[in-house]
Design an enzyme around this catalytic site. Structure first.
Site, PDB file in Angstrom:
ATOM      1  N   SER A  22     -28.995  37.419  41.477  1.00  0.00           N
ATOM      2  CA  SER A  22     -28.737  38.146  40.236  1.00  0.00           C
ATOM      3  C   SER A  22     -29.951  38.074  39.317  1.00  0.00           C
ATOM      4  O   SER A  22     -29.930  38.587  38.210  1.00  0.00           O
ATOM      5  CB  SER A  22     -27.502  37.567  39.533  1.00  0.00           C
ATOM      6  N   THR A 154      -8.221  72.425  11.325  1.00  0.00           N
ATOM      7  CA  THR A 154      -7.342  71.717  12.260  1.00  0.00           C
ATOM      8  C   THR A 154      -7.200  72.668  13.442  1.00  0.00           C
ATOM      9  O   THR A 154      -7.270  73.890  13.260  1.00  0.00           O
ATOM     10  CB  THR A 154      -5.944  71.414  11.667  1.00  0.00           C
ATOM     11  N   HIS A 155      -7.070  72.135  14.626  1.00  0.00           N
ATOM     12  CA  HIS A 155      -7.037  72.952  15.846  1.00  0.00           C
ATOM     13  C   HIS A 155      -8.265  73.867  15.944  1.00  0.00           C
ATOM     14  O   HIS A 155      -8.162  74.968  16.492  1.00  0.00           O
ATOM     15  CB  HIS A 155      -5.766  73.808  15.933  1.00  0.00           C
ATOM     16  N   SER A 276     -36.605  74.418  25.247  1.00  0.00           N
ATOM     17  CA  SER A 276     -36.241  74.793  26.605  1.00  0.00           C
ATOM     18  C   SER A 276     -37.518  75.087  27.379  1.00  0.00           C
ATOM     19  O   SER A 276     -38.487  75.598  26.821  1.00  0.00           O
ATOM     20  CB  SER A 276     -35.348  76.026  26.568  1.00  0.00           C
ATOM     21  N   LYS A 282     -35.732  78.567  22.044  1.00  0.00           N
ATOM     22  CA  LYS A 282     -34.640  77.600  21.938  1.00  0.00           C
ATOM     23  C   LYS A 282     -34.983  76.353  21.142  1.00  0.00           C
ATOM     24  O   LYS A 282     -36.076  75.822  21.226  1.00  0.00           O
ATOM     25  CB  LYS A 282     -34.213  77.162  23.344  1.00  0.00           C
ATOM     26  N   ASN A 284     -32.681  73.011  20.835  1.00  0.00           N
ATOM     27  CA  ASN A 284     -31.394  72.478  21.290  1.00  0.00           C
ATOM     28  C   ASN A 284     -31.049  71.138  20.633  1.00  0.00           C
ATOM     29  O   ASN A 284     -31.943  70.323  20.407  1.00  0.00           O
ATOM     30  CB  ASN A 284     -31.424  72.286  22.809  1.00  0.00           C
ATOM     31  N   GLU A 289     -25.990  65.994  22.028  1.00  0.00           N
ATOM     32  CA  GLU A 289     -25.364  66.080  23.360  1.00  0.00           C
ATOM     33  C   GLU A 289     -25.428  64.738  24.078  1.00  0.00           C
ATOM     34  O   GLU A 289     -24.475  64.319  24.745  1.00  0.00           O
ATOM     35  CB  GLU A 289     -26.054  67.163  24.195  1.00  0.00           C
ATOM     36  N   TYR A 316     -13.820  29.818  38.073  1.00  0.00           N
ATOM     37  CA  TYR A 316     -14.941  30.692  38.409  1.00  0.00           C
ATOM     38  C   TYR A 316     -14.772  31.315  39.794  1.00  0.00           C
ATOM     39  O   TYR A 316     -14.412  30.637  40.755  1.00  0.00           O
ATOM     40  CB  TYR A 316     -16.269  29.916  38.366  1.00  0.00           C
ATOM     41  N   GLN A 321     -19.927  37.457  38.447  1.00  0.00           N
ATOM     42  CA  GLN A 321     -21.341  37.821  38.310  1.00  0.00           C
ATOM     43  C   GLN A 321     -21.483  39.309  37.951  1.00  0.00           C
ATOM     44  O   GLN A 321     -22.504  39.727  37.417  1.00  0.00           O
ATOM     45  CB  GLN A 321     -22.069  37.506  39.619  1.00  0.00           C
ATOM     46  N   LYS A 324     -22.233  41.127  34.072  1.00  0.00           N
ATOM     47  CA  LYS A 324     -23.446  41.221  33.251  1.00  0.00           C
ATOM     48  C   LYS A 324     -24.030  42.615  33.113  1.00  0.00           C
ATOM     49  O   LYS A 324     -24.305  43.075  31.989  1.00  0.00           O
ATOM     50  CB  LYS A 324     -24.511  40.273  33.803  1.00  0.00           C
TER      51      LYS A 324
HETATM   52  N1  ARG Z   1     -25.274  33.910  38.957  1.00  0.00           N
HETATM   53  C1  ARG Z   1     -23.976  33.415  38.753  1.00  0.00           C
HETATM   54  C2  ARG Z   1     -23.178  34.354  37.811  1.00  0.00           C
HETATM   55  O1  ARG Z   1     -23.772  35.174  37.243  1.00  0.00           O
HETATM   56  C3  ARG Z   1     -24.043  32.073  38.151  1.00  0.00           C
HETATM   57  C4  ARG Z   1     -22.869  31.212  38.439  1.00  0.00           C
HETATM   58  C5  ARG Z   1     -22.847  30.831  39.868  1.00  0.00           C
HETATM   59  N2  ARG Z   1     -21.798  29.877  40.102  1.00  0.00           N
HETATM   60  C6  ARG Z   1     -21.410  29.582  41.343  1.00  0.00           C
HETATM   61  N3  ARG Z   1     -20.436  28.711  41.443  1.00  0.00           N
HETATM   62  N4  ARG Z   1     -21.889  30.170  42.392  1.00  0.00           N
HETATM   63  O2  ARG Z   1     -21.995  34.270  37.656  1.00  0.00           O
END
Ligand code: ARG
Length: 475
Positions: A22, A154-155, A276, A282, A284, A289, A316, A321, A324
């Protein structure tokens, strides 16, 4: 650097490492990870688990990493699995085996939850501050057009005249609710997961209440299992972002409509418009948008995380993961959209004459006739019916309401005296709507005054929250 492996005889297969990694997205948690490591270190030291000299060595190395991460001198490498492993590698490169001492009493599970919370709090406060800037651009526009009559819809059909400042000011209220949601979220999110360990807390003499305080949280998790698995704060942050996105999309839609040749109310500044590639004439409203379009992506981030959380066993699980990227993306998206919309709003000029001309069209004063009759004690059902008859007569004879003759009015209802003409003006209609929140000039003036007060107190609230957060990060 792998943070595990003692019980394994084989290194992970390439595909396993590739899917687990990650670091390419969670590296931006590094400053928060380092800050929470400093807080954890303090406790390891004060509880006697680490000698003073070792602790100060680690502290120095962590502080160096803070600077090196900020300057880009320290970077993740291909073999780092995630931000936690990269930073432990950094510590070990500086301190040898001592670098691993910091892991005592802490798991990546409570660590990542803490890092992400700190990240989210930081970005939510920044978001709130940019929202107050958009609000102040909207409020200034509302003040500029506080005396400009326009048709209200309205509408999408002409309904009743309004003051255009009233139309613009409504958006300030919508964003105010978003800011209230953010304040509320900040309070609820102020619980530190650090000290929850893998899931069960710690047998070491840690003091999670203290680490919580040093990281600016109001308290620490009262249940360690909940501590490592709670991602409500992510889902709620994504909801708040989506709601802001939806509010922005409604502004975008209005601006698109008002900028059409058919309406031609809005003249968006060149700097906030696009051209454009084929049609030279144009201009725009692409910012409007994109403000409208980005809402889809924000909602997508929210639904993705909700679906990931649904049915997830507590404590957990690696699924977490996946929390994020959507969160990062929503903050990044709004960081792009908000300044562009703020600039677009601030630089748009509206055609007062056109709006004024359009205000009485579509028999938008018909309600005035009904209200006139109600004031003469005619039951509203009959008043409504009579006003409708006036409209029908005008339609048949191609006239406006004020052009009906006294005898035509009287034949529709005896209480429709010639005095009814006094209310059949845009100004009269506007002046009469004096209820709190109404569009009358006096009510609008009160509304705008209240908004100014509210806005400056919110701006103060979030700028001091930002200062406090930065002070905590720098401590
Ligand atoms: N990269 C992991 C996450 O974003 C960190 C936690 C990993 N924990 C584990 N028990 N493998 O969640």
């Amino acid at each position: 650097m792998a943070l595990w492996g003692g019980r394994f005889s084989d290194a992970p297969a390439d595909a396993v490492f590739a899917l687990s990694r990650s670091i390419h997205f969670d590296w931006r948690l590094a400053p928060y990870d380092l800050r929470s490591s400093l807080a954890h270190l303090e406790i390891l030291e004060s509880s006697g688990l680490l000698d003073k000299s070792v602790a100060s060595q680690i502290q120095r190395a962590l502080k160096e990493l803070v600077t090196e991460v900020a300057s880009g001198k320290f970077q993740p490498i291909a073999s780092d699995e995630d931000v936690h492993s990269a930073l432990e590698r950094g510590l070990t490169e500086k301190l040898g085996e001592t670098g691993g001492a910091l892991r005592a009493g802490r798991s990546r599970n409570d660590q990542v939850a803490t890092d992400l919370k700190l990240f989210a709090i930081d970005h939510m406060i920044t978001l709130a501050n940019s929202l107050t800037e958009l609000q102040s651009a909207l409020l200034n526009k509302a003040k500029e057009y506080a005396d400009a009559p326009a048709p209200g819809f309205t509408h999408m059909q002409h309904a009743q005249p309004i003051l255009f400042g009233h139309e613009i000011a409504k958006h300030v209220h919508a964003f105010s609710r978003d800011l209230d949601r953010i304040s509320d979220w900040l309070k609820r999110t102020s619980v530190s997961p650090l000290g929850s360990g893998a899931l069960a807390g710690s047998s070491l003499p840690l003091a999670p209440e203290k680490t919580a305080k040093s990281l600016g949280f109001a308290s620490n998790s009262a249940n360690s299992i909940d501590g490592v698995s709670d991602r409500d704060f992510v889902a709620e942050a994504l909801f708040i972002s989506s709601m802001i996105g939806i509010h922005l999309s409604r502004i975008g839609e209005e601006w698109c409509i008002w900028a059409t040749t058919e309406f031609a109310w809005a003249r968006v500044a060149d700097a906030y418009s696009t051209g454009s590639s084929i049609m030279p004439q144009k201009k725009n409203p692409d910012m409007a948008e994109l403000a409208r379009g980005k809402a889809g992506r924000l909602i997508g981030n929210l639904t993705g995380v909700l679906a990931m959380l649904k049915g997830l066993p507590f404590a957990y699980n690696r699924d977490l993961q996946e929390d994020k990227e959507p969160l990062f993306d929503s903050f990044d998206t709004l960081a792009l959209v908000l300044p562009a919309v703020t600039g677009m709003v601030a630089s748009t000029e509206f055609d007062r004459e056109k709006m004024l001309q359009a205000a009485p069209l579509g028999f938008s004063l018909a309600t005035e006739i009904a209200d006139f009759l109600v004031r003469a004690h005619v039951p509203f059902s009959i008043a409504h019916e009579s006003a409708g008859k006036c409209v029908a007569l005008c339609e048949r004879t191609s006239r406006q309401l004020h052009e009906l003759t006294d005898s035509e009015f009287a034949s529709i209802h005896p209480s429709l005296t010639s005095k009814v003409r006094d209310v059949l003006t845009v100004d009269g209609a506007l002046e009469s709507r004096t209820t709190r929140g109404g569009t009358a000039p006096s009510a609008l003036a009160t509304q705008l005054k209240e908004l100014s007060v509210e806005l400056s107190s919110k701006a103060k609230e979030f700028s001091s929250a930002q200062k406090a957060f930065h002070a905590m990060m720098g401590a």
